[in-house]
Design a protein around this motif. Structure first.
Motif, PDB file in Angstrom:
ATOM      1  N   VAL A   1     -44.081   2.473 -16.518  1.00  0.00           N
ATOM      2  CA  VAL A   1     -43.152   3.286 -15.736  1.00  0.00           C
ATOM      3  C   VAL A   1     -43.697   4.710 -15.727  1.00  0.00           C
ATOM      4  O   VAL A   1     -43.956   5.274 -16.791  1.00  0.00           O
TER       5      VAL A   1
ATOM      6  N   LEU B   1     -38.740   8.563 -21.822  1.00  0.00           N
ATOM      7  CA  LEU B   1     -39.063   9.477 -20.719  1.00  0.00           C
ATOM      8  C   LEU B   1     -38.560  10.872 -20.994  1.00  0.00           C
ATOM      9  O   LEU B   1     -39.244  11.870 -20.710  1.00  0.00           O
TER      10      LEU B   1
ATOM     11  N   GLY C   1     -45.021  15.066 -15.235  1.00  0.00           N
ATOM     12  CA  GLY C   1     -44.414  13.737 -15.185  1.00  0.00           C
ATOM     13  C   GLY C   1     -44.459  13.092 -16.567  1.00  0.00           C
ATOM     14  O   GLY C   1     -44.820  13.725 -17.572  1.00  0.00           O
TER      15      GLY C   1
ATOM     16  N   ARG D   1     -37.918  -0.831 -15.903  1.00  0.00           N
ATOM     17  CA  ARG D   1     -37.309   0.180 -15.062  1.00  0.00           C
ATOM     18  C   ARG D   1     -37.009   1.431 -15.875  1.00  0.00           C
ATOM     19  O   ARG D   1     -36.716   1.376 -17.069  1.00  0.00           O
ATOM     20  N   ALA D   2     -37.056   2.569 -15.157  1.00  0.00           N
ATOM     21  CA  ALA D   2     -36.802   3.850 -15.802  1.00  0.00           C
ATOM     22  C   ALA D   2     -35.368   3.985 -16.266  1.00  0.00           C
ATOM     23  O   ALA D   2     -35.068   4.779 -17.173  1.00  0.00           O
TER      24      ALA D   2
ATOM     25  N   THR E   1     -42.878   8.524 -13.998  1.00  0.00           N
ATOM     26  CA  THR E   1     -41.890   9.326 -13.249  1.00  0.00           C
ATOM     27  C   THR E   1     -42.405  10.740 -13.098  1.00  0.00           C
ATOM     28  O   THR E   1     -43.331  11.175 -13.785  1.00  0.00           O
ATOM     29  N   ASP E   2     -41.748  11.463 -12.143  1.00  0.00           N
ATOM     30  CA  ASP E   2     -42.066  12.882 -12.003  1.00  0.00           C
ATOM     31  C   ASP E   2     -41.184  13.672 -12.953  1.00  0.00           C
ATOM     32  O   ASP E   2     -40.467  13.113 -13.778  1.00  0.00           O
TER      33      ASP E   2
ATOM     34  N   ARG F   1     -37.512  12.801 -13.247  1.00  0.00           N
ATOM     35  CA  ARG F   1     -37.314  11.424 -13.690  1.00  0.00           C
ATOM     36  C   ARG F   1     -37.168  10.459 -12.508  1.00  0.00           C
ATOM     37  O   ARG F   1     -36.580   9.392 -12.625  1.00  0.00           O
ATOM     38  N   ARG F   2     -37.705  10.831 -11.390  1.00  0.00           N
ATOM     39  CA  ARG F   2     -37.720   9.902 -10.270  1.00  0.00           C
ATOM     40  C   ARG F   2     -38.932   8.992 -10.418  1.00  0.00           C
ATOM     41  O   ARG F   2     -40.047   9.480 -10.613  1.00  0.00           O
ATOM     42  N   PRO F   3     -38.741   7.668 -10.381  1.00  0.00           N
ATOM     43  CA  PRO F   3     -39.842   6.733 -10.577  1.00  0.00           C
ATOM     44  C   PRO F   3     -40.913   6.916  -9.513  1.00  0.00           C
ATOM     45  O   PRO F   3     -40.617   6.960  -8.319  1.00  0.00           O
ATOM     46  N   VAL F   4     -42.148   7.039  -9.955  1.00  0.00           N
ATOM     47  CA  VAL F   4     -43.298   7.073  -9.062  1.00  0.00           C
ATOM     48  C   VAL F   4     -43.871   5.662  -8.925  1.00  0.00           C
ATOM     49  O   VAL F   4     -44.229   5.231  -7.839  1.00  0.00           O
TER      50      VAL F   4
ATOM     51  N   GLN G   1     -43.266   1.605 -10.927  1.00  0.00           N
ATOM     52  CA  GLN G   1     -42.657   0.763 -11.946  1.00  0.00           C
ATOM     53  C   GLN G   1     -43.248  -0.645 -11.802  1.00  0.00           C
ATOM     54  O   GLN G   1     -43.210  -1.209 -10.713  1.00  0.00           O
TER      55      GLN G   1
END
Length: 468
Positions: free
Chosen positions: A79, A105, A142, A95-96, A81-82, A85-88, A90
């Protein structure tokens, strides 16, 4: 002794091998765990670098493609993320939003690296979570979370532990063999020496102990052999003196009796009393010589049995009691005493020869008839008591007091009686020696209300169920 020495040596071997093997096992597990951590840390660094490039260029296609190929190749989900915490990307179903992933995270976005602690073991299963921030310096662009499987690492640890334990087992076996050889080298001469000491203590010529083992034991064996030869020669001379003296005196005694008997017809009537006294003393001297020979033989036999098991000897104690009663009942009747016998219906086997048990019974019956007096009632009984066969001779005569009981088996001791009954004082000593040689004992106790109870206790033969 050999078992105890081997146990001590093997305990030392176990401690020494454990002191070597346990740290090696722990180091092996720790080393493989560290390899896993370093490998996954390198993977995290790669994906953190790709995330940093994606954040700078706004193109995450390279990151996404490599993450998916990684998961397909190794089966370990990622996983990324930026900073919000938005998934870049997965992969692998992770899942985040999962609580465990979210916690990692958050730590990574705070510029904290998360690596699992503790070493793996062969039984370890499941996975370990890794987290690392993306970016340079204090700037975080990230976060990357990796869920690594520990199955392969645990299998590697299992194989390494198996090799270590196999090597440890080989070392333990080799040490065991060496311990047995060493203890045999040291203890075998001691065992031979102990057997020779037992033979010497029993009055038998001991075997010459072979020199072996350490120099100290070889010197001890040599010294013992010299001592044993001296002691054996002295004991043999003493035994031969008693036996030869008793045997050689028979011919002069027989010749003396013939001359005395020949003189009887030429003696006046006034010399009859003297003649009777001489023949009585000759009878007593012949009995004494017979008893001395019997005692010497009993002592020698007891010595032989002390160093040999003699387990093949077996006889029917019931039959011996019945046979001795038939032989001695007329003698008792002539002496004015009554002799009865009581035997069990079942056979009672004793671990001795029939001749030995008959000789012991003869001694006890002879004493009872001789000392109980006229009108006495004497009983012979054969019983089984636990592991022992017991022949008991009981009379209602005057018996022995406490002081006399303590001296009864002393050689040449005789109880003083008003009726002038005489003996050699060797009978009970002979019986005691024969019983001791077979692991038995002679018990003399007062009989109620008066009299004496003599018990010859002999171990029963193996397999004899016994009867009471």
């Amino acid at each position: 002794m050999r078992t105890r020495v081997q146990a001590a040596l093997l305990l030392f071997v176990v401690i020494a091998v454990a002191a070597f093997a346990v740290p090696l096992l722990l180091f092996t597990a720790s080393d493989r765990t560290q390899q896993l951590v370093l490998a996954r840390s390198a993977d995290l660094d790669r994906f953190a670098s790709l995330m940093d490039q994606a954040a700078a260029t706004g193109d995450a296609s390279a990151l996404t493609a490599e993450a998916r190929r990684y998961t397909q190749l190794y089966g370990e989900p990622l996983v990324v993320t930026d900073t919000r915490r938005r998934p870049v990307v997965q992969t692998g179903g992770m899942r985040a939003a999962e609580p465990a992933v979210a916690r990692l995270l958050d730590a990574a976005l705070r510029n904290q690296t998360e690596h699992p602690g503790g070493s793996l073991r062969p039984w370890s299963r499941g996975y370990r979570m890794f987290a690392e921030p993306a970016g340079t310096g204090t700037r975080v662009s990230g976060a990357v979370v990796l869920r690594a499987s520990v199955g392969t690492a645990a299998d590697d640890i299992t194989r390494r532990w198996a090799l270590v334990l196999a090597g440890t087992a080989l070392v333990a076996v080799a040490c065991t063999v060496l311990a047995r050889a060493a203890t045999g080298w040291v203890v075998s001469p001691l065992r031979r020496l102990d057997r020779a000491v037992g033979q010497l203590a029993a009055g038998l010529p001991p075997e010459q102990t072979r020199a072996g083992g350490p120099p100290e034991l070889r010197q001890l064996a040599t010294g013992f052999n010299r001592m044993a030869r001296t002691v054996t020669a002295a004991l043999e001379q003493q035994r031969r003196l008693v036996a030869d003296t008793s045997h050689q005196m028979r011919n002069p005694m027989a010749a003396l009796r013939l001359r005395v008997d020949a003189l009887h017809t030429h003696l006046p009537a006034s010399a009859n009393r003297t003649y009777t006294g001489v023949t009585t003393e000759l009878d007593r001297l012949e009995t004494l010589l017979d008893d001395l020979l019997a005692l010497a033989a009993a002592e020698h036999r007891a010595g032989e049995l002390a160093v040999t098991d003699g387990s093949d000897a077996i006889c029917d104690a019931t039959a011996v009691a019945t046979g001795r009663h038939r032989l001695w009942e007329p003698v008792a009747r002539k002496a004015g005493a009554g002799l009865t016998v009581r035997t069990p219906t079942a056979e009672v086997t004793a671990a001795c020869t029939e001749r030995e048990l008959a000789q012991i019974t003869d001694v006890l019956l002879d004493n009872a008839i001789k000392y109980a007096g006229r009108g006495a009632e004497i009983s012979l009984r054969c019983t089984s008591e636990g592991r022992f066969a017991v022949l008991t001779v009981t009379d209602d005569g005057p018996g022995l007091d406490t002081e006399e009981l303590a001296l009864a088996t002393t050689r040449f001791w005789r109880a003083v009686r008003e009726d002038g009954t005489k003996g050699t004082g060797l009978g009970l000593a002979i019986a005691e020696q024969l019983l001791a040689g077979r692991g038995g004992r002679l018990e003399l106790v007062p009989s109620s209300p008066h009299g004496l109870r003599a018990r010859a206790v002999v171990p029963r033969a193996p397999g004899d169920g016994g009867a009471r």
